[in-house]
Design an enzyme around this catalytic site. Structure first.
Site, PDB file in Angstrom:
ATOM      1  N   CYS A 236      19.580 -64.394   1.216  1.00  0.00           N
ATOM      2  CA  CYS A 236      19.055 -65.443   0.295  1.00  0.00           C
ATOM      3  C   CYS A 236      17.773 -66.274   0.881  1.00  0.00           C
ATOM      4  O   CYS A 236      16.542 -66.099   0.274  1.00  0.00           O
ATOM      5  CB  CYS A 236      19.966 -66.545   0.182  1.00  0.00           C
TER       6      CYS A 236
HETATM    7  C1  UDX Z   1      24.052 -61.974  -5.061  1.00  0.00           C
HETATM    8  C2  UDX Z   1      23.053 -62.240  -6.206  1.00  0.00           C
HETATM    9  O1  UDX Z   1      23.663 -61.521  -7.298  1.00  0.00           O
HETATM   10  C3  UDX Z   1      21.754 -62.107  -6.007  1.00  0.00           C
HETATM   11  O2  UDX Z   1      20.922 -62.339  -7.266  1.00  0.00           O
HETATM   12  C4  UDX Z   1      21.599 -63.441  -5.049  1.00  0.00           C
HETATM   13  O3  UDX Z   1      20.185 -63.282  -4.760  1.00  0.00           O
HETATM   14  C5  UDX Z   1      22.168 -62.776  -3.694  1.00  0.00           C
HETATM   15  O4  UDX Z   1      23.542 -62.602  -3.922  1.00  0.00           O
HETATM   16  P1  UDX Z   1      24.940 -59.815  -3.878  1.00  0.00           P
HETATM   17  O5  UDX Z   1      26.484 -60.363  -4.490  1.00  0.00           O
HETATM   18  O6  UDX Z   1      24.918 -60.267  -2.507  1.00  0.00           O
HETATM   19  O7  UDX Z   1      24.103 -60.561  -4.829  1.00  0.00           O
HETATM   20  O8  UDX Z   1      24.862 -58.679  -4.378  1.00  0.00           O
HETATM   21  P2  UDX Z   1      25.359 -56.941  -3.942  1.00  0.00           P
HETATM   22  O9  UDX Z   1      26.300 -57.006  -2.936  1.00  0.00           O
HETATM   23  O10 UDX Z   1      24.313 -56.027  -4.273  1.00  0.00           O
HETATM   24  O11 UDX Z   1      26.417 -56.928  -5.080  1.00  0.00           O
HETATM   25  C6  UDX Z   1      26.014 -56.340  -6.332  1.00  0.00           C
HETATM   26  C7  UDX Z   1      27.334 -55.456  -6.699  1.00  0.00           C
HETATM   27  O12 UDX Z   1      26.979 -55.306  -8.239  1.00  0.00           O
HETATM   28  C8  UDX Z   1      27.332 -54.368  -5.970  1.00  0.00           C
HETATM   29  O13 UDX Z   1      28.885 -53.939  -5.614  1.00  0.00           O
HETATM   30  C9  UDX Z   1      26.817 -53.121  -7.078  1.00  0.00           C
HETATM   31  O14 UDX Z   1      27.540 -52.010  -6.704  1.00  0.00           O
HETATM   32  C10 UDX Z   1      27.353 -53.701  -8.300  1.00  0.00           C
HETATM   33  N1  UDX Z   1      26.538 -53.235  -9.456  1.00  0.00           N
HETATM   34  C11 UDX Z   1      25.191 -53.358  -9.436  1.00  0.00           C
HETATM   35  C12 UDX Z   1      27.359 -52.988 -10.645  1.00  0.00           C
HETATM   36  O15 UDX Z   1      28.445 -52.989 -10.639  1.00  0.00           O
HETATM   37  N2  UDX Z   1      26.549 -52.606 -11.800  1.00  0.00           N
HETATM   38  C13 UDX Z   1      25.406 -52.435 -11.623  1.00  0.00           C
HETATM   39  O16 UDX Z   1      24.566 -52.048 -12.929  1.00  0.00           O
HETATM   40  C14 UDX Z   1      24.336 -52.582 -10.581  1.00  0.00           C
HETATM   41  C1  UDX Z   2      22.116 -70.135   2.325  1.00  0.00           C
HETATM   42  C2  UDX Z   2      22.226 -71.535   1.650  1.00  0.00           C
HETATM   43  O1  UDX Z   2      22.754 -72.510   2.796  1.00  0.00           O
HETATM   44  C3  UDX Z   2      23.052 -71.409   0.811  1.00  0.00           C
HETATM   45  O2  UDX Z   2      23.241 -72.883   0.148  1.00  0.00           O
HETATM   46  C4  UDX Z   2      22.455 -70.676  -0.512  1.00  0.00           C
HETATM   47  O3  UDX Z   2      23.425 -70.689  -1.546  1.00  0.00           O
HETATM   48  C5  UDX Z   2      22.220 -69.213   0.176  1.00  0.00           C
HETATM   49  O4  UDX Z   2      21.579 -69.167   1.217  1.00  0.00           O
HETATM   50  P1  UDX Z   2      23.251 -68.543   3.983  1.00  0.00           P
HETATM   51  O5  UDX Z   2      22.155 -67.473   3.732  1.00  0.00           O
HETATM   52  O6  UDX Z   2      24.543 -67.876   3.478  1.00  0.00           O
HETATM   53  O7  UDX Z   2      23.109 -69.682   2.835  1.00  0.00           O
HETATM   54  O8  UDX Z   2      23.080 -69.049   5.298  1.00  0.00           O
HETATM   55  P2  UDX Z   2      22.753 -70.225   6.088  1.00  0.00           P
HETATM   56  O9  UDX Z   2      23.748 -70.890   6.706  1.00  0.00           O
HETATM   57  O10 UDX Z   2      21.855 -71.230   5.021  1.00  0.00           O
HETATM   58  O11 UDX Z   2      21.650 -69.878   7.364  1.00  0.00           O
HETATM   59  C6  UDX Z   2      20.345 -69.273   6.741  1.00  0.00           C
HETATM   60  C7  UDX Z   2      19.916 -68.710   7.785  1.00  0.00           C
HETATM   61  O12 UDX Z   2      19.112 -69.864   8.472  1.00  0.00           O
HETATM   62  C8  UDX Z   2      20.663 -68.114   9.232  1.00  0.00           C
HETATM   63  O13 UDX Z   2      19.679 -67.046   9.507  1.00  0.00           O
HETATM   64  C9  UDX Z   2      20.502 -69.343  10.337  1.00  0.00           C
HETATM   65  O14 UDX Z   2      20.813 -68.822  11.379  1.00  0.00           O
HETATM   66  C10 UDX Z   2      19.168 -70.030   9.906  1.00  0.00           C
HETATM   67  N1  UDX Z   2      19.348 -71.313  10.323  1.00  0.00           N
HETATM   68  C11 UDX Z   2      19.935 -72.282   9.848  1.00  0.00           C
HETATM   69  C12 UDX Z   2      18.273 -71.828  11.397  1.00  0.00           C
HETATM   70  O15 UDX Z   2      17.569 -70.963  11.727  1.00  0.00           O
HETATM   71  N2  UDX Z   2      18.285 -73.083  11.726  1.00  0.00           N
HETATM   72  C13 UDX Z   2      18.881 -73.867  11.145  1.00  0.00           C
HETATM   73  O16 UDX Z   2      18.911 -75.184  11.654  1.00  0.00           O
HETATM   74  C14 UDX Z   2      19.919 -73.664  10.245  1.00  0.00           C
END
Ligand code: UDX
Ligand code: UDX
Length: 446
Positions: A280
């Site tokens: 993200c």
């Molecule tokens: C999510 C959000 O959707 C993305 O926008 C955000 O920025 C990060 O988190 P994520 O759930 O991590 O994405 O994505 P991914 O693990 O790639 O899952 C998408 C799923 O949809 C996969 O399992 C893929 O196989 C499926 N898929 C994709 C379908 O079933 N149909 C499609 O046409 C495309």
């Molecule tokens: C993040 C947001 O927290 C969440 O709200 C959003 O919906 C998706 O993105 P996530 O990516 O799962 O979630 O992880 P997060 O715990 O936020 O950590 C992100 C990254 O920042 C990690 O690589 C972590 O190690 C790093 N981090 C976090 C630092 O380097 N320093 C910090 O103080 C905190």
């Protein structure tokens, strides 16, 4: 109770699906990957997330079903959440999965005689839902948004490792809709979340809230990293002491019921380290910068947030070179391959650029992660690195040990290192260890 379909049983889609089932809705998840679909249908979680397997087991075949057919799912429900991936190619977010989903959803809506609401849950840059998504749906359905179908955006705020808890006990619910009717159908999904602030707005604002939230977190991390590097450069200052002083501000503390002051949760994003990764923060900040640039805005602050982050691995390498003289021929243990603890997700993990630079510098790298060795091995295919089974094996014979991820198990490192014949240089990329416990210690912000 609503009947809802979710397109994409990835991280976001599947967590959302089982949680909505737990809240009493009937959920149909659509997944195009046959292997993943079979896993889910068998009641097993296709990835590691605390509590997901249990909830899936509980609801699969009852309130939660999975299919490969968008058509079937849309026909059986009144609301569809799009949760397919939105990868970032460096310039724009790739909407091809979202738009393909819109084609299939639209085709199903064309045949339906009921009003259907389509909601984008995937992270998309502000303007996408009422722009590209609406256009594609209108084309494929042959109907106009508003009159012919409802449309909205409902960003997720899930953090990996605590995603189920985040969903079941959210801090906020953001629902954007093009009209009152769309908002009503979307809001019905969340009626069982009493007491949670619900932000009802238009789709573009909803989309922007998601990006602004993640950008703020990323900015705080890069801020802390810049200060930490300056502490190192000046000398005689430990960034941890500085941050302790900064964090004591009333802005960064909360007063408990008993009058005691405690750290506000936001301070957990003010920890200097080897950089942020994951699916993200890097992607969202980069995408927002590109989105602003395309509208003639410089986006200088967020651009620099990314630049600072990209320099983090280099800071670790510089410190190791300082400590070891040269990397050539040195044995270096890299601890932590997941982008953060409690997940096996290695996307954008800072461990990878660190490992690549070490190998390029001629070091022999032994890598270890408590759960992410396998995905890391795939991500590092072609790079000469060995993977250790445990902490002891990883650090055996090491000249230097680098902690990249804040895993709880690495707190054992002082004991493991104490048992070694020759004490290695320990570089603490997360400042999680007691420096007094090691003969040779260095870390970010020292
Ligand atoms: C999510 C959000 O959707 C993305 O926008 C955000 O920025 C990060 O988190 P994520 O759930 O991590 O994405 O994505 P991914 O693990 O790639 O899952 C998408 C799923 O949809 C996969 O399992 C893929 O196989 C499926 N898929 C994709 C379908 O079933 N149909 C499609 O046409 C495309
Ligand atoms: C993040 C947001 O927290 C969440 O709200 C959003 O919906 C998706 O993105 P996530 O990516 O799962 O979630 O992880 P997060 O715990 O936020 O950590 C992100 C990254 O920042 C990690 O690589 C972590 O190690 C790093 N981090 C976090 C630092 O380097 N320093 C910090 O103080 C905190």
């Amino acid at each position: 109770m609503s009947r809802v379909s979710i397109i994409g049983a990835g991280y976001v889609g599947l967590v959302t699906g089982v949680c909505l089932a737990e809240k009493g809705h009937d959920v149909v998840c659509v997944e195009s990957d046959a292997a993943k679909l079979a896993t889910i249908r068998a009641g097993a979680a296709p990835f590691h997330e605390e509590g997901l397997g249990e909830l899936l087991q509980k609801h699969i075949g009852h309130r939660f079903t999975a299919t490969a057919s968008v058509d079937e799912a849309v026909a059986a429900t009144e609301l569809t959440l799009i949760a397919v991936g939105t990868p970032f190619d460096g310039k724009t977010i790739d909407l091809s999965y979202v738009l393909r989903a819109c084609d299939e959803i639209g085709a199903a809506i064309r045949k339906a005689d009921r009003y259907h609401v389509v909601v984008v849950k995937s992270t998309v840059v502000p303007g996408t839902t009422t722009g590209a998504v609406q256009a594609q749906l209108e084309k494929s359905s042959g109907r106009r948004a508003g009159a012919g179908f409802g449309l909205g955006a409902n960003p997720e705020f899930l953090t990996e490792g605590t995603a189920l808890k985040d969903f079941m006990y959210p801090d906020r619910i953001v629902i954007g809709g093009i009209d009152e009717r769309s908002l009503e159908v979307l809001a019905a999904l969340y009626t069982a979340f009493g007491g949670v602030p619900v932000i009802r707005t238009n789709p573009s604002t909803a989309e922007m809230i998601k990006y602004a939230s993640n950008s703020l977190l990323a900015a705080m991390i890069s801020f802390s990293n810049e200060i930490a590097d300056l502490c190192t450069a000046v000398g005689g200052i430990d960034a941890l002491d500085v941050m302790r002083g900064v964090h004591a501000s009333t802005y960064l503390t909360v007063t408990n019921g008993n009058g005691a002051r405690a750290q506000a949760p936001i301070s957990s994003f003010l920890e200097a380290g080897c950089g942020f990764g994951g699916s993200c923060l890097p992607k969202d900040v980069s995408a927002l910068v590109a989105h602003g640039n395309a509208r003639g805005l410089d986006m200088g602050l967020l651009r620099e947030v990314m630049t600072i982050n990209r320099r983090r691995p280099g800071r670790v390498i510089e410190a190791l070179e300082r400590g070891l003289g040269t990397l050539g021929g040195k044995r270096v243990a890299v601890l932590g391959l997941a982008f953060k603890p409690d997940t096996d997700d290695v996307r954008e993990s800072p461990a990878f650029p660190i490992i690549r630079a070490l190998v390029e510098g001629g070091a022999q790298v032994s890598a270890f992660d408590p759960v992410a060795n396998a995905p890391a091995r795939r991500a590092l295919a072609g790079v000469t690195v060995s993977f250790a089974k445990n902490l002891q094996e990883a650090v055996e014979g090491a000249d230097a040990v680098v902690v990249v991820t804040r895993w709880k198990e690495f707190e054992m490192l002082p004991d493991v290192v104490a048992a070694m014949d020759r004490p290695p240089l320990v570089f603490d990329g997360r400042r999680m260890l007691d420096r007094a416990a090691f003969a040779r210690y260095d870390g970010i912000g020292l």
